[in-house]
Design a protein around this motif. Structure first.
Motif, PDB file in Angstrom:
ATOM      1  N   VAL A  43      11.937 -36.287  39.609  1.00 16.51           N
ATOM      2  CA  VAL A  43      13.104 -36.627  39.878  1.00 16.51           C
ATOM      3  C   VAL A  43      14.344 -35.561  39.699  1.00 16.51           C
ATOM      4  O   VAL A  43      15.111 -35.322  40.363  1.00 16.51           O
ATOM      5  N   PRO A  44      14.425 -35.043  38.503  1.00 17.38           N
ATOM      6  CA  PRO A  44      15.341 -33.995  37.980  1.00 17.38           C
ATOM      7  C   PRO A  44      15.487 -32.751  39.038  1.00 17.38           C
ATOM      8  O   PRO A  44      16.446 -32.487  39.603  1.00 17.38           O
ATOM      9  N   GLN A  45      14.166 -32.280  39.403  1.00 18.85           N
ATOM     10  CA  GLN A  45      14.169 -31.268  40.263  1.00 18.85           C
ATOM     11  C   GLN A  45      14.485 -31.659  41.713  1.00 18.85           C
ATOM     12  O   GLN A  45      15.228 -30.953  42.480  1.00 18.85           O
ATOM     13  N   ALA A  46      14.191 -32.831  42.109  1.00 20.58           N
ATOM     14  CA  ALA A  46      14.443 -33.368  43.369  1.00 20.58           C
ATOM     15  C   ALA A  46      16.042 -33.529  43.557  1.00 20.58           C
ATOM     16  O   ALA A  46      16.714 -33.017  44.475  1.00 20.58           O
ATOM     17  N   MET A  47      16.756 -33.923  42.583  1.00 21.82           N
ATOM     18  CA  MET A  47      18.200 -33.987  42.576  1.00 21.82           C
ATOM     19  C   MET A  47      18.867 -32.771  42.191  1.00 21.82           C
ATOM     20  O   MET A  47      19.758 -32.373  43.011  1.00 21.82           O
ATOM     21  N   ALA A  48      18.157 -31.709  41.423  1.00 22.56           N
ATOM     22  CA  ALA A  48      18.676 -30.341  41.336  1.00 22.56           C
ATOM     23  C   ALA A  48      18.639 -29.675  42.764  1.00 22.56           C
ATOM     24  O   ALA A  48      19.668 -28.904  43.041  1.00 22.56           O
ATOM     25  N   MET A  49      17.663 -29.787  43.552  1.00 25.41           N
ATOM     26  CA  MET A  49      17.442 -29.306  44.843  1.00 25.41           C
ATOM     27  C   MET A  49      18.536 -29.680  45.619  1.00 25.41           C
ATOM     28  O   MET A  49      19.225 -28.685  46.135  1.00 25.41           O
ATOM     29  N   SER A  50      18.800 -31.089  45.774  1.00 25.80           N
ATOM     30  CA  SER A  50      19.934 -31.703  46.625  1.00 25.80           C
ATOM     31  C   SER A  50      21.212 -30.969  46.136  1.00 25.80           C
ATOM     32  O   SER A  50      22.152 -30.840  46.981  1.00 25.80           O
ATOM     33  N   LEU A  51      21.448 -30.953  44.733  1.00 28.80           N
ATOM     34  CA  LEU A  51      22.885 -30.357  44.236  1.00 28.80           C
ATOM     35  C   LEU A  51      23.121 -28.970  44.672  1.00 28.80           C
ATOM     36  O   LEU A  51      24.256 -28.371  44.818  1.00 28.80           O
ATOM     37  N   LEU A  52      21.970 -28.166  44.459  1.00 23.68           N
ATOM     38  CA  LEU A  52      22.202 -26.703  44.270  1.00 23.68           C
ATOM     39  C   LEU A  52      22.087 -26.172  45.865  1.00 23.68           C
ATOM     40  O   LEU A  52      22.812 -25.208  46.095  1.00 23.68           O
ATOM     41  N   VAL A  53      20.989 -26.674  46.539  1.00 26.11           N
ATOM     42  CA  VAL A  53      21.068 -25.981  47.873  1.00 26.11           C
ATOM     43  C   VAL A  53      21.833 -26.946  48.793  1.00 26.11           C
ATOM     44  O   VAL A  53      22.428 -26.219  49.827  1.00 26.11           O
ATOM     45  N   PHE A  54      21.971 -28.008  49.020  1.00 20.59           N
ATOM     46  CA  PHE A  54      22.619 -28.796  49.819  1.00 20.59           C
ATOM     47  C   PHE A  54      22.693 -28.421  51.352  1.00 20.59           C
ATOM     48  O   PHE A  54      23.730 -28.266  51.786  1.00 20.59           O
ATOM     49  N   ALA A  55      21.421 -28.545  51.750  1.00 21.02           N
ATOM     50  CA  ALA A  55      21.247 -27.960  53.023  1.00 21.02           C
ATOM     51  C   ALA A  55      19.923 -28.633  53.456  1.00 21.02           C
ATOM     52  O   ALA A  55      18.873 -28.101  53.111  1.00 21.02           O
ATOM     53  N   GLY A  56      19.757 -29.713  54.204  1.00 23.77           N
ATOM     54  CA  GLY A  56      18.782 -30.442  54.816  1.00 23.77           C
ATOM     55  C   GLY A  56      17.576 -29.738  54.961  1.00 23.77           C
ATOM     56  O   GLY A  56      16.488 -29.930  54.383  1.00 23.77           O
ATOM     57  N   SER A  57      17.680 -28.955  56.155  1.00 26.46           N
ATOM     58  CA  SER A  57      16.637 -28.387  56.788  1.00 26.46           C
ATOM     59  C   SER A  57      15.786 -27.533  55.749  1.00 26.46           C
ATOM     60  O   SER A  57      14.543 -27.534  55.663  1.00 26.46           O
ATOM     61  N   ALA A  58      16.476 -26.741  55.200  1.00 28.57           N
ATOM     62  CA  ALA A  58      15.824 -25.868  54.026  1.00 28.57           C
ATOM     63  C   ALA A  58      15.165 -26.643  53.022  1.00 28.57           C
ATOM     64  O   ALA A  58      14.049 -25.947  52.367  1.00 28.57           O
TER      65      ALA A  58
END
Lengths: 233, 110
Positions: A43-58
């Motif tokens: 869960v923290p990884q999935a959240m961090a991905m959304s916060l840091l990358v913030f680009a859906g397709s990638a």
């Protein structure tokens, strides 16, 4: 003298402009959260991905590659290729936002999305909107960011709850179909998509390099068809 | 931390940093200049090529097996979704009707 809208008015206009877009951004965010969890991220990884990358397709592509055990450098390179389009948006916005400070530029860069670029360019086409265009962008970007992070949390929760036999992973191709079909308005774009789609299935490459190869092949086919069409006209 | 955990963080931080630089660099350093023409032309085809390449594999690879064969319920539901997206341009309708089609076809074929 024409009325120039103030900063706050423009910020609110940005938020209002987001509302019709939320219909496509929200389900996409849910799908991204669920895809990360399905690929085995915490869960923290999935959240961090959304916060840091913030680009859906990638995010979706790298989640899927991670889940299938691709090497980290393939995942990274695939994500970078998918996000290269932001170079184009950022370059175009540098004309609109020339003269803003570094801090504004960093915020604008972080909040850059396909939708923010499209709407801001359109709005900047009218000279009286240009003075506070960065506030319009900020309003739109903040609304997108908040909805995206909320949708990701919903996706993470749903991804953990919904049983696999519901086939909710099928929402990924459906979401992309909904985004892809409306942009195919000339033969070169159509052929780029066709080549990318076929190559992703039929190219058998080691290390999960298919997606990168398919993307590059699609770009090449798009350029070639575009040249044919231009020469014929 | 397990190996997979470490790889996940590597990807998240690496892709996050790289994506920010892609978004930031032209905005901060390109003001007044422009990207070369060939790059601009090529970048136009990134979205359609990438999106199509994400759409098609789940329609052909059944499960995680490496064998290629059309997954008929998924392929048919996707074809219907393309039609819906084309006629309505609505994300919500495309997703809802696509999922309903898939569930119906799966129920019929099992």
């Amino acid at each position: 003298m024409p009325q120039v809208p103030g900063a706050r008015t423009e910020f609110m206009a940005g938020i209002r402009a987001f509302l019709p877009m939320s219909m496509s951004i929200l389900p996409f965010g849910v799908v991204c959260g669920a895809a990360a969890v399905a690929a085995g991220m915490s869960v923290p990884q999935a959240m961090a991905m959304s916060l840091l990358v913030f680009a859906g397709s990638a995010q979706i592509a790298s989640s899927q590659l991670f889940g299938s055990g691709a090497p980290w450098w393939v995942i990274l390179a695939t994500g970078v290729i998918i996000n290269l389009r932001f170079l184009m948006y950022s370059a175009s916005l540098s004309q609109q936002f020339a003269g803003l400070g570094r801090r504004w530029q960093a915020v604008i860069a972080y909040l850059l999305t396909d939708q923010a670029f499209a709407l801001t360019s359109m709005r900047g086409g009218t000279p009286s909107n240009r003075r506070h265009l960065h506030w319009f962008y900020l309003g739109f970007g903040c609304a997108t960011w908040l909805s995206w992070q909320t949708a990701t949390v919903v996706g993470i929760v749903l991804g953990n709850l919904v049983p696999a036999r519901w086939s909710l992973d099928f929402i990924v191709p459906l979401t992309f179909i909904a985004m892809l079909v409306p942009i195919l308005d000339n033969p070169a774009l159509f052929c780029a998509a066709l080549a990318g789609g076929l190559a992703a299935v039929f190219l058998v490459l080691p290390l999960k390099l298919n997606l990168i190869a398919a993307a590059l092949l699609g770009i090449a086919v798009g350029l070639i068809v575009n040249r044919w069409v231009e020469r014929r006209d | 931390m397990t190996d997979a955990d470490f790889v996940a963080w590597e990807i998240i931080v690496g892709l996050g940093g790289a994506t920010f630089m892609i978004r930031y660099w032209p905005l901060a350093f390109l003001s007044r200049a422009d990207l070369p023409g060939w790059l601009k032309r090529a970048l136009r085809y990134v979205p359609p090529a990438v999106m199509a390449a994400i759409i098609t594999p789940p329609l052909f690879f059944i499960g995680t097996a490496p064998t290629i064969g059309p997954d008929l319920p998924r392929l048919t539901a996707a074809a219907l979704a393309v039609l819906v997206a084309w006629r309505t341009r609505s994300t919500l309708l495309t997703i809802v009707l696509g999922m309903l089609a898939l569930w119906t076809l799966q129920a019929l074929s099992s």
